[in-house]
Scaffold this active site. Sequence first.
Site, PDB file in Angstrom:
ATOM      1  N   GLU A 197       0.829  -1.207   0.000  1.00 45.77           N
ATOM      2  CA  GLU A 197       0.000   0.000   0.000  1.00 45.77           C
ATOM      3  C   GLU A 197       0.858   1.250   0.000  1.00 45.77           C
ATOM      4  O   GLU A 197       1.988   1.241   0.487  1.00 45.77           O
ATOM      5  CB  GLU A 197      -0.872   0.028   1.255  1.00 45.77           C
ATOM      6  N   ASP A 198       0.303   2.335  -0.519  1.00 44.94           N
ATOM      7  CA  ASP A 198       0.976   3.623  -0.444  1.00 44.94           C
ATOM      8  C   ASP A 198       0.768   4.243   0.939  1.00 44.94           C
ATOM      9  O   ASP A 198       1.685   4.801   1.516  1.00 44.94           O
ATOM     10  CB  ASP A 198       0.508   4.579  -1.551  1.00 44.94           C
ATOM     11  N   ASP A 229      -4.591   4.923   6.147  1.00 42.16           N
ATOM     12  CA  ASP A 229      -5.207   6.072   6.800  1.00 42.16           C
ATOM     13  C   ASP A 229      -6.301   5.562   7.732  1.00 42.16           C
ATOM     14  O   ASP A 229      -6.031   5.212   8.875  1.00 42.16           O
ATOM     15  CB  ASP A 229      -5.743   7.034   5.731  1.00 42.16           C
TER      16      ASP A 229
END
Length: 184
Positions: A103-104, A107
Amino acid sequence: MGKIMLEQDIKKILISHEEIVDAAKKLGQQLTKDYQGKNPIFVGILKGSVPFMAELIKHIDTHIELDFMLVSSYHGGTTSSGVINVIKDIDQDITGRDILFVEDIIDTGQTLKNLCNLFKERNAASVKIATLLDKPEGRVVEINADYTCFTIPNEFVVGYGLDYNENYRNIPYIGILKEEVYTK
């Protein structure tokens, strides 16, 4: 760096390109050890994970397979809607396989929590998460990455795959987007 037009919208560079590459090298060495002889499937979450995944796999010296999923949860805004929509699933049976989601950013955590549960239901041998960025203040569900390159404050960041309305993904670093850009 050359991206003058895009840089006008960046309030501050949070993580430089060099820092990202160094972190990917370190993580690649760790993943090489952890997955030696296991032939895991690295599942990139499109579209944001692409630059990080491309950098990360250069530094892994063991057999891995790659696949991608396209999952939507933002729908054009700056906060996750919490509604997970799998637009493109992976192409193979994962029964008995080791899975690493790449994943980037984590959040709210909702997308990855749902994906981890889905892959456990599909009888994966193991399900782990590697993320470039972790934003723990944004969390609304209990989930943690197994591998994290950087923990960041609760700021709206773009670059290196992260976007605002599909723009800014091509900036070669992580920057904090100026508020006036997304509050117009």
